[in-house]
Scaffold this motif. Structure first.
Motif, PDB file in Angstrom:
ATOM      1  N   GLU A 230      46.240 -37.896 -10.719  1.00  0.00           N
ATOM      2  CA  GLU A 230      45.142 -37.330 -11.508  1.00  0.00           C
ATOM      3  C   GLU A 230      45.399 -35.878 -11.888  1.00  0.00           C
ATOM      4  O   GLU A 230      44.856 -35.385 -12.875  1.00  0.00           O
ATOM      5  N   ARG A 232      47.363 -34.082 -13.634  1.00  0.00           N
ATOM      6  CA  ARG A 232      48.391 -33.973 -14.669  1.00  0.00           C
ATOM      7  C   ARG A 232      48.678 -32.525 -15.019  1.00  0.00           C
ATOM      8  O   ARG A 232      49.793 -32.198 -15.440  1.00  0.00           O
ATOM      9  N   TYR A 233      47.692 -31.657 -14.862  1.00  0.00           N
ATOM     10  CA  TYR A 233      47.936 -30.249 -15.154  1.00  0.00           C
ATOM     11  C   TYR A 233      48.998 -29.674 -14.225  1.00  0.00           C
ATOM     12  O   TYR A 233      49.735 -28.752 -14.603  1.00  0.00           O
ATOM     13  N   TYR A 236      52.370 -30.486 -15.847  1.00  0.00           N
ATOM     14  CA  TYR A 236      52.659 -29.626 -16.988  1.00  0.00           C
ATOM     15  C   TYR A 236      52.959 -28.199 -16.538  1.00  0.00           C
ATOM     16  O   TYR A 236      53.824 -27.520 -17.123  1.00  0.00           O
ATOM     17  N   LEU A 285      50.112 -28.211 -23.317  1.00  0.00           N
ATOM     18  CA  LEU A 285      49.702 -29.403 -22.564  1.00  0.00           C
ATOM     19  C   LEU A 285      48.916 -29.014 -21.311  1.00  0.00           C
ATOM     20  O   LEU A 285      47.921 -29.660 -20.956  1.00  0.00           O
ATOM     21  N   TYR A 286      49.369 -27.954 -20.655  1.00  0.00           N
ATOM     22  CA  TYR A 286      48.701 -27.490 -19.437  1.00  0.00           C
ATOM     23  C   TYR A 286      47.293 -26.996 -19.739  1.00  0.00           C
ATOM     24  O   TYR A 286      46.324 -27.380 -19.064  1.00  0.00           O
ATOM     25  N   ARG A 288      45.477 -27.698 -22.307  1.00  0.00           N
ATOM     26  CA  ARG A 288      44.626 -28.793 -22.782  1.00  0.00           C
ATOM     27  C   ARG A 288      44.001 -29.535 -21.609  1.00  0.00           C
ATOM     28  O   ARG A 288      42.853 -29.999 -21.681  1.00  0.00           O
ATOM     29  N   GLU A 289      44.746 -29.649 -20.509  1.00  0.00           N
ATOM     30  CA  GLU A 289      44.196 -30.291 -19.313  1.00  0.00           C
ATOM     31  C   GLU A 289      43.138 -29.414 -18.653  1.00  0.00           C
ATOM     32  O   GLU A 289      42.124 -29.917 -18.173  1.00  0.00           O
ATOM     33  N   PRO A 292      39.856 -28.998 -21.823  1.00  0.00           N
ATOM     34  CA  PRO A 292      39.866 -30.066 -22.831  1.00  0.00           C
ATOM     35  C   PRO A 292      38.834 -29.827 -23.924  1.00  0.00           C
ATOM     36  O   PRO A 292      37.707 -29.412 -23.661  1.00  0.00           O
ATOM     37  N   ASN A 297      43.078 -30.915 -28.574  1.00  0.00           N
ATOM     38  CA  ASN A 297      43.751 -32.171 -28.910  1.00  0.00           C
ATOM     39  C   ASN A 297      44.455 -32.082 -30.257  1.00  0.00           C
ATOM     40  O   ASN A 297      45.583 -32.564 -30.416  1.00  0.00           O
ATOM     41  N   THR A 300      47.541 -29.841 -29.984  1.00  0.00           N
ATOM     42  CA  THR A 300      48.603 -30.535 -29.254  1.00  0.00           C
ATOM     43  C   THR A 300      49.358 -31.490 -30.173  1.00  0.00           C
ATOM     44  O   THR A 300      50.601 -31.529 -30.171  1.00  0.00           O
ATOM     45  N   GLU A 403      44.709 -23.148  -9.767  1.00  0.00           N
ATOM     46  CA  GLU A 403      45.002 -24.503  -9.297  1.00  0.00           C
ATOM     47  C   GLU A 403      44.425 -24.731  -7.904  1.00  0.00           C
ATOM     48  O   GLU A 403      43.885 -25.810  -7.620  1.00  0.00           O
TER      49      GLU A 403
END
Length: 617
Positions: A230, A232-233, A236, A285-286, A288-289, A292, A297, A300, A403
C-alpha cells in the motif's frame, strides 16, 4: 505555531546555516587573470589557499599549439574562462560547438623552482591536454582536429607538477566533436598539492555522505514497500533517491565510471542527462501519491509522454545531437519543477497537513539547483556542490519525517480498524436474544424489563462509544461493560448463572479496550451454559505492586489441552476470541494470557497489565 510550520522554520534555518557555512571553493579576492596573465606574486600558497584560474585567457581557434609555438603566434583574442566557446565571437560570427582550440595563461608567482603544485581539472567534453610550459601533465581522451581523430572522454582529473620557475605557462589544448559545445566550461583551480587534495577530500566526503544517505533511504523505502504494497509512495521515494544519487555522482566524482570503466563517452553523457528526467519523474509520482488530485493525475500523464520521448532521444542519438535540445529541455525542466510545486500547493488547499513542510523542502532543493546553474556558468563564484548537497540532504530528511508521520497515521488507522472490527464482532444472536428477553419479561414484569433494557442500553453504549476509537480506556469502563453484560445474561438464564466480583477500588488505570468482556462472555457461552445446571463465574481484578492482575474463573465444562491449543492458534469461527486477545496482550506487554483448564473442572484465565506513570498507556 503548528507543528508543520515549526518544522518548516527549522528547515529554513538549517539551510541558511549550511549555506553560510559553505567554504568557497576558491577565494581569489581581486586576483584574476587579465589579458592572458595571472599575477600570483603576492599569493600565499603556504597557507594551503586555492585560487581559481578564472579570467581572461589567450585563445587560439582551430590551433593546437605547443609551448614553442606560442612565441611565434599571436592570440586570436582573449576570452573569459570558464565559458563555452560557443559564447565567443570570432570574425563577426559565433563559434560553432564542434572544433578545437588552445587556451594559454601566463602565471607569475614568487615560488622557488621545483615547488610542487596541483591543478584541479573538471570533466570537459570531449578531450583535452594540459601542459606546464612544454611538459604534458594531464591528458583526457585524445585531442584531434576531426571527429575521426578524436577519442572522447569525460572524466575529472588532478594534475600534479613542479613549477619550472617562478613564472610558467599553462597551456590547455581542447577539442570537441562529440558534444554540442566545447571549451573550458568549468573553472580550473590551482594550489599546493595538500590544499588541492584537502579540497577534493572534503568534497568527496560530502558527496559520499550524501550518496550514503540516499542509498540508505532508498533501500529502507524499498523494504517498506516490500512489506506493505500500500505504501507506493515509499517505492517512488526510493527510486527518486537513487536518481538523486546518480545525478549527484554524474556532476561530482563520477564514481559510476569506476564501477563501469568501459562506459563510452556517449553513454556517460546520456546517463547524465537521463538522470535529470528520472529525478523529476519519480518526484512527480511520489508527490501524486502524497497529494492526490485531478491536476496531479494530468501532470503525471503528460510528463510520462514527455519522459518517454526524451528518453528515446537520449538513447538513440548522440550527445552532439541531443545536446542541441539542451536549451529547450532546460525550460521544460523548469516547467516541470514549477508543476511539482503546484501539485503540493493543490494538496495544501485540499487540507494536507504535510504540504507546507514539503513545499519548504522543495523550494530549498530547487534554490540549490538554481545556485548550481549559476555556479556552472560562472555567474557567481562558490562551491555549488556543497550547497546542492545541503539542499538534497534537507529534502530527503524532510521526506523521511513526512513518511514517518504517514506510517504512524497508517498504524493509528490500522488500530482503529482493528477496534472497529472488534466492536462489529458483538454477536448478533446475543442482541436478538436480549431483545427477545426484554419483550418476554415485559409481558409479566414491566419494572424488570425496564431494568434489563437499561442494562442493555448501557451495554450497547459501552460497546460502541469508545472515544476516538482509543485502544486504551479507563478500567471503570471495562467493568461497567462487563456488569451490564452480566445483568442481561442473568435476566435470561436466572439461577443457571451466578457471578461474583472482587475488584479493586481504583478503576482509573487505563487498560486495553474490549478485553475483559469477551473473556467473560466466553466463560458464559462456552463454560457455564453447556452445563444443564449452570455454574459460577468469579471475576477478580487486583493490584499487585506495579501491575494489575486479572482473573476470570468458571466451574464450567472446561477444555482439553488439544482444544485449548487449537483455540489459541486459530480462534473460534466467530466472535472476538481468545486468540485475538492473547495476540493483543503480547503486542502491548510481550506476555499473553495464562490459561489453566481441564474437562469437567472449569477454566481459569489470568493476565497482567503493568502500571506506569501514564496509567497503562
Amino acid at each position: 505555531m503548528r507543528k508543520s510550520q515549526c518544522i518548516l522554520l527549522i528547515l529554513i534555518i538549517l539551510f541558511c546555516l549550511g549555506l553560510s557555512g559553505c567554504s568557497e571553493r576558491t577565494d581569489n579576492g581581486a586576483v584574476k587573470a587579465s589579458v592572458g596573465t595571472l599575477d600570483l606574486t603576492k599569493w600565499d600558497f603556504e597557507n594551503d589557499e586555492i585560487i581559481s584560474l578564472d579570467g581572461q585567457w589567450e585563445f587560439y581557434w582551430e590551433q593546437l599549439l605547443s609551448y614553442e609555438d606560442l612565441g611565434q603566434e599571436r592570440a586570436d583574442f582573449y576570452v573569459e574562462v570558464p565559458d563555452s566557446w560557443t559564447a565567443y565571437t570570432f570574425n563577426g560570427e559565433r563559434l560553432p560547438g564542434s572544433g578545437y582550440a588552445t587556451y594559454h595563461l601566463h602565471t607569475q608567482t614568487s615560488l622557488l623552482p621545483g615547488t610542487r603544485l596541483a591543478l584541479d581539472l573538471p570533466a570537459l567534453p570531449s578531450a583535452y591536454n594540459v601542459f606546464i610550459n612544454d611538459v604534458l601533465i594531464a591528458s583526457v581522451g585524445q585531442v584531434g582536429t576531426s571527429e575521426a581523430d578524436e577519442t572522447a572522454d569525460y572524466t575529472p582529473e588532478t594534475a600534479l607538477f613542479g613549477i619550472p620557475s617562478n613564472e610558467f605557462d599553462i597551456i590547455i589544448q581542447v577539442s570537441n566533436f562529440h558534444h554540442t559545445t566545447g571549451g573550458l566550461w568549468f573553472g580550473t583551480s590551482l594550489g599546493s598539492q595538500n590544499a588541492v587534495f584537502s579540497l577534493q577530500k572534503g568534497e568527496g566526503e560530502q558527496e559520499h555522505f550524501l550518496l550514503g544517505v540516499l542509498m540508505i533511504v532508498a533501500f529502507f523505502n524499498f523494504a517498506i514497500f516490500i512489506m506493505n504494497k500500500e505504501f507506493r509512495y515509499s517505492l517512488y521515494l526510493a527510486f527518486a533517491c537513487l536518481s538523486f544519487a546518480l545525478l549527484t555522482d554524474m556532476v561530482g566524482e563520477m564514481a559510476v565510471l569506476r564501477v563501469f570503466p568501459n562506459m563510452s563517452f556517449n553513454q556517460t553523457i546520456s546517463l547524465w542527462y537521463s538522470s535529470i528526467i528520472w529525478v523529476i519523474l519519480f518526484l512527480i509520482l511520489y508527490l501524486r501519491e502524497l497529494f492526490p488530485s485531478a491536476y496531479a493525475n494530468v501532470i503525471t500523464k503528460v510528463y510520462l509522454l514527455y519522459f518517454f520521448i526524451i528518453q528515446i532521444i537520449y538513447i538513440v542519438t548522440k550527445p552532439v545531437v541531443f545536446g542541441n535540445l539542451a536549451n529547450i529541455t532546460n525550460y521544460f525542466e523548469l516547467f516541470w519543477i514549477l508543476n511539482l510545486v503546484i501539485i503540493v500547493i493543490v494538496g495544501i488547499k485540499s487540507g494536507h497537513r504535510d504540504g507546507w513542510i514539503n513545499l519548504g523542502s522543495m523550494l530549498i532543493v530547487f534554490s540549490t539547483y538554481a545556485y548550481d546553474m549559476l555556479s556552472i556558468t560562472a555567474v557567481i563564484q562558490g562551491n555549488w556542490l556543497q550547497v546542492k548537497i545541503i539542499g538534497i540532504f534537507l529534502f530527503v530528511l524532510t521526506q523521511m519525517v513526512i513518511e514517518a508521520n504517514r506510517i504512524r497515521q497508517f498504524g493509528a488507522h490500522a488500530n482503529a480498524l482493528e477496534l472497529a472490527f472488534l466492536q462489529s464482532q458483538i454477536k448478533p444472536h446475543f442482541l436478538y436474544n436480549s431483545l427477545n428477553t426484554i419483550a418476554s419479561v415485559s409481558c409479566y414484569d414491566v419494572e424488570k424489563s425496564r431494568t434489563i433494557l437499561t442494562n442493555f442500553s448501557n451495554y450497547l453504549r459501552r460497546s460502541f462509544d469508545f472515544k476516538e476509537l482509543s485502544q486504551f480506556v479507563p478500567l471503570s469502563r471495562e467493568v461497567e461493560l462487563v456488569k451490564a453484560y452480566i445483568e442481561i445474561e442473568k435476566a435470561r438464564f436466572e439461577e443457571r448463572l451466578e457471578v461474583t466480583f472482587d475488584i479493586c477500588d481504583d478503576l482509573e488505570f487505563r487498560v486495553p479496550v474490549l478485553m475483559l468482556q469477551p473473556i467473560v462472555e466466553n466463560a458464559v457461552n462456552h463454560g457455564i451454559l453447556p452445563k444443564r445446571e449452570g455454574g459460577h463465574i468469579h471475576i477478580c481484578i487486583k493490584r499487585e505492586n506495579r501491575r494489575l492482575v486479572f482473573m476470570v474463573k468458571d466451574d464450567g465444562v472446561g477444555m482439553t489441552p488439544e482444544s485449548l491449543n487449537s483455540i489459541l492458534k486459530h480462534g473460534p469461527t466467530n466472535g472476538v476470541g481468545l486468540a485475538n486477545i492473547d495476540t493483543r496482550l503480547r503486542k502491548y506487554y510481550k506476555k499473553g494470557m495464562q490459561i489453566s483448564s481441564s474437562p469437567g473442572m472449569g477454566t481459569e484465565i489470568r493476565w497482567y497489565i503493568p502500571i506506569n506513570d501514564r496509567d497503562g498507556e
